[in-house]
Design a protein around this motif. Structure first.
Motif, PDB file in Angstrom:
ATOM      1  N   ILE A 273     -17.191  32.983  -6.321  1.00 62.34           N
ATOM      2  CA  ILE A 273     -17.158  31.934  -5.295  1.00 62.34           C
ATOM      3  C   ILE A 273     -17.732  30.647  -5.861  1.00 62.34           C
ATOM      4  N   SER A 274     -18.880  30.754  -6.512  1.00 59.91           N
ATOM      5  CA  SER A 274     -19.544  29.582  -7.082  1.00 59.91           C
ATOM      6  C   SER A 274     -18.636  28.836  -8.054  1.00 59.91           C
ATOM      7  N   SER A 275     -17.853  29.597  -8.813  1.00 59.95           N
ATOM      8  CA  SER A 275     -17.001  28.962  -9.825  1.00 59.95           C
ATOM      9  C   SER A 275     -15.920  28.083  -9.214  1.00 59.95           C
ATOM     10  N   TRP A 276     -15.619  28.301  -7.931  1.00 59.19           N
ATOM     11  CA  TRP A 276     -14.594  27.492  -7.271  1.00 59.19           C
ATOM     12  C   TRP A 276     -15.156  26.289  -6.518  1.00 59.19           C
ATOM     13  N   ILE A 277     -16.464  26.256  -6.345  1.00 60.94           N
ATOM     14  CA  ILE A 277     -17.039  25.141  -5.574  1.00 60.94           C
ATOM     15  C   ILE A 277     -18.170  24.416  -6.305  1.00 60.94           C
ATOM     16  N   GLU A 278     -18.506  24.868  -7.516  1.00 61.10           N
ATOM     17  CA  GLU A 278     -19.512  24.183  -8.319  1.00 61.10           C
ATOM     18  C   GLU A 278     -18.849  23.699  -9.608  1.00 61.10           C
ATOM     19  N   PHE A 279     -18.990  22.426  -9.905  1.00 58.59           N
ATOM     20  CA  PHE A 279     -18.360  21.873 -11.103  1.00 58.59           C
ATOM     21  C   PHE A 279     -18.998  22.462 -12.357  1.00 58.59           C
ATOM     22  N   GLY A 280     -18.148  22.799 -13.329  1.00 61.07           N
ATOM     23  CA  GLY A 280     -18.633  23.407 -14.568  1.00 61.07           C
ATOM     24  C   GLY A 280     -17.473  23.784 -15.459  1.00 61.07           C
ATOM     25  N   ASP A 281     -17.528  24.977 -16.040  1.00 60.31           N
ATOM     26  CA  ASP A 281     -16.481  25.422 -16.958  1.00 60.31           C
ATOM     27  C   ASP A 281     -15.161  25.665 -16.234  1.00 60.31           C
ATOM     28  N   HIS A 282     -15.256  26.065 -14.979  1.00 58.85           N
ATOM     29  CA  HIS A 282     -14.070  26.384 -14.180  1.00 58.85           C
ATOM     30  C   HIS A 282     -13.686  25.164 -13.347  1.00 58.85           C
ATOM     31  N   PRO A 283     -12.396  24.765 -13.331  1.00 60.39           N
ATOM     32  CA  PRO A 283     -11.994  23.674 -12.429  1.00 60.39           C
ATOM     33  C   PRO A 283     -12.368  24.017 -10.991  1.00 60.39           C
ATOM     34  N   ALA A 284     -13.009  23.084 -10.311  1.00 60.73           N
ATOM     35  CA  ALA A 284     -13.528  23.368  -8.983  1.00 60.73           C
ATOM     36  C   ALA A 284     -13.178  22.235  -8.029  1.00 60.73           C
ATOM     37  N   LEU A 285     -13.553  22.418  -6.774  1.00 63.61           N
ATOM     38  CA  LEU A 285     -13.312  21.429  -5.725  1.00 63.61           C
ATOM     39  C   LEU A 285     -14.632  21.014  -5.097  1.00 63.61           C
ATOM     40  N   ASN A 286     -14.732  19.752  -4.709  1.00 63.36           N
ATOM     41  CA  ASN A 286     -15.899  19.305  -3.951  1.00 63.36           C
ATOM     42  C   ASN A 286     -15.628  19.584  -2.475  1.00 63.36           C
ATOM     43  N   LEU A 287     -16.221  20.660  -1.964  1.00 67.40           N
ATOM     44  CA  LEU A 287     -15.997  21.080  -0.582  1.00 67.40           C
ATOM     45  C   LEU A 287     -17.311  21.113   0.200  1.00 67.40           C
ATOM     46  N   ARG A 288     -18.286  20.350  -0.261  1.00 72.10           N
ATOM     47  CA  ARG A 288     -19.616  20.429   0.335  1.00 72.10           C
ATOM     48  C   ARG A 288     -19.655  19.902   1.771  1.00 72.10           C
ATOM     49  N   ILE A 289     -20.609  20.444   2.533  1.00 75.67           N
ATOM     50  CA  ILE A 289     -20.962  19.862   3.828  1.00 75.67           C
ATOM     51  C   ILE A 289     -22.089  18.856   3.608  1.00 75.67           C
ATOM     52  N   THR A 290     -22.316  18.032   4.608  1.00 71.51           N
ATOM     53  CA  THR A 290     -23.417  17.061   4.532  1.00 71.51           C
ATOM     54  C   THR A 290     -24.690  17.671   5.124  1.00 71.51           C
ATOM     55  N   GLU A 291     -25.800  17.002   4.895  1.00 62.73           N
ATOM     56  CA  GLU A 291     -27.067  17.402   5.503  1.00 62.73           C
ATOM     57  C   GLU A 291     -26.988  17.320   7.026  1.00 62.73           C
ATOM     58  N   PHE A 292     -26.219  16.351   7.548  1.00 63.89           N
ATOM     59  CA  PHE A 292     -26.083  16.227   8.996  1.00 63.89           C
ATOM     60  C   PHE A 292     -25.481  17.503   9.591  1.00 63.89           C
ATOM     61  N   GLN A 293     -24.405  17.977   8.971  1.00 64.52           N
ATOM     62  CA  GLN A 293     -23.761  19.202   9.458  1.00 64.52           C
ATOM     63  C   GLN A 293     -24.698  20.394   9.358  1.00 64.52           C
ATOM     64  N   ALA A 294     -25.370  20.516   8.217  1.00 62.44           N
ATOM     65  CA  ALA A 294     -26.264  21.648   8.011  1.00 62.44           C
ATOM     66  C   ALA A 294     -27.433  21.614   8.985  1.00 62.44           C
ATOM     67  N   GLY A 295     -27.976  20.430   9.238  1.00 61.45           N
ATOM     68  CA  GLY A 295     -29.088  20.305  10.171  1.00 61.45           C
ATOM     69  C   GLY A 295     -28.692  20.675  11.585  1.00 61.45           C
ATOM     70  N   ILE A 296     -27.524  20.221  12.013  1.00 61.49           N
ATOM     71  CA  ILE A 296     -27.016  20.594  13.339  1.00 61.49           C
ATOM     72  C   ILE A 296     -26.749  22.101  13.383  1.00 61.49           C
ATOM     73  N   GLY A 297     -26.109  22.620  12.342  1.00 61.66           N
ATOM     74  CA  GLY A 297     -25.787  24.038  12.298  1.00 61.66           C
ATOM     75  C   GLY A 297     -27.018  24.927  12.323  1.00 61.66           C
ATOM     76  N   TYR A 298     -28.099  24.476  11.686  1.00 60.76           N
ATOM     77  CA  TYR A 298     -29.342  25.254  11.669  1.00 60.76           C
ATOM     78  C   TYR A 298     -29.842  25.496  13.085  1.00 60.76           C
ATOM     79  N   TRP A 299     -29.841  24.454  13.907  1.00 65.03           N
ATOM     80  CA  TRP A 299     -30.338  24.599  15.280  1.00 65.03           C
ATOM     81  C   TRP A 299     -29.330  25.311  16.169  1.00 65.03           C
ATOM     82  N   GLN A 300     -28.039  25.099  15.901  1.00 64.15           N
ATOM     83  CA  GLN A 300     -27.021  25.844  16.638  1.00 64.15           C
ATOM     84  C   GLN A 300     -27.182  27.353  16.410  1.00 64.15           C
TER      85      GLN A 300
END
Length: 351
Positions: free
Chosen positions: A202-229
């Motif tokens: 999974i990491s190899s598809w979403i973290e840039f490195g040896d394997h071509p990957a995609l930037n699919l990150r969420i923002t801190e705003f989403q994570a902060g809202i999701g934490y309380w949800q």
């Protein structure tokens, strides 16, 4: 209009968003870490990766499971949101559709038939509308043949099968945190697994490195809202369940109306309260006229939508002609619930 969906936000979410704005750390910060750790703990899984949507979660999960060419068969159910089949196509695989049962989830008997015929790499059971699929049967069938089980848990935050949380019932799972979901970030998704090897893939598809990957990150705003949800999830799910029980009691004698059923050993969290009636379209039209946000979920089967190979999906074809939803979200007030009940009864009794 009483909306079909309405997220419930409180002072915790508001305070956290303001804190993030003032900090300047609006991505890849402490809230993303806190949410991932909390979601892993809540579901009982070892590893959690956040991404920008449920569709992205399914796509990355499929790539991590080795789906890349048309020879890679992935079995999906006849009824789900289109992202379930679209993720297979985007990953490069070939979807094959099997029918659903009375629980609106994948039919294990047809699954076994499809496996014998198509020899799939992955099976995607969907916990549709908030009720887990028959995971004992699905896992047994797949494990005997070395087939990966990827749960589409996009609608099943907090749902349980035999006391175990959805998202921790197969080899890997994918969640959505879209605005309508029981955990609502606006947009967002997650991929979970208990396998160290799959976690690395999974990491190899979403973290840039040896394997071509995609930037699919969420923002801190989403994570902060999701934490309380997530902190409020059990409470808001229980409100959904109380409303659903009340609906079931009030609607049980209405002619022609098929009510949702919570199956044995499963905890339904009612992302959608799905009803069926042969005069569905007329009922939905009248409910909307009365200010109730009724909606059809779904108007299509996945094999018709994407012209996919399929087995006999006659029950799914019947369901999509009759199924519709009424509001069941945790933001509903008591008087709104009463109004919905009386309006549904009046409409159906006078058809």
């Amino acid at each position: 209009m009483i909306p079909i969906i309405k997220p419930v936000f409180g002072p915790e979410e508001e305070k956290t968003v303001l804190e993030i704005m003032r900090s300047g750390q609006i991505t890849r910060g402490k809230w993303t870490v806190k949410f991932k750790e909390s979601f892993s703990e809540y579901t009982g899984t070892a590893f959690c990766h956040t991404v920008c949507s449920g569709t992205a979660a399914l796509y990355v999960a499929l790539k991590a499971l080795g789906v890349s060419t048309g020879k890679d068969i992935v079995i999906v159910p006849s009824i789900s949101f289109m992202a379930t089949i679209d993720a297979v196509l985007l990953a490069g695989g070939t979807p094959v559709v099997v029918d659903v049962g009375e629980d609106y989830c994948m039919d294990p008997f047809q699954l076994e038939e499809a496996i014998e015929k198509y020899n799939p790499k992955v099976v995607i059971p969907v916990h549709l509308f908030g009720q887990p699929a028959d995971m004992d049967s699905i896992n047994r069938i797949c494990r005997e043949r070395g087939i990966y089980v990827l749960e589409d848990a996009a609608q099943a935050h907090g749902a349980e099968y035999k006391g175990k949380k959805a998202g921790n019932l197969g080899d890997m799972s994918a969640f959505s945190f879209y605005a309508s979901k029981n955990v609502a970030m606006g947009e967002g998704g997650a991929i979970l697994t208990n396998s160290f090897d799959l976690d690395e893939k999974i990491s190899s598809w979403i973290e840039f490195g040896d394997h071509p990957a995609l930037n699919l990150r969420i923002t801190e705003f989403q994570a902060g809202i999701g934490y309380w949800q997530l902190k409020k999830l059990d409470e808001t799910n229980e409100k959904r369940r109380r409303i659903a029980r009340l609906y079931n009691e009030e609607f049980k004698d209405l002619p022609g109306l098929v009510l949702p059923k919570e199956f044995e050993n499963r905890k339904h969290v009612y992302h959608i309260y799905a009803l069926r009636h042969p005069q569905r379209d007329e009922i939905v039209e009248r409910l909307i006229e009365k200010g109730i946000g009724a909606r059809v979920y779904y108007e299509y089967t996945l094999h018709r939508l994407r012209n996919a190979q399929h087995l006999d999906c006659s029950f799914g074809e019947k369901v999509i002609q009759e199924i519709f939803a009424i509001p069941v979200h945790a933001a509903l007030k008591n008087d709104e619930v009463s109004y919905i009940i009386e309006t549904v009864k009046d409409i159906i009794n006078n058809l």
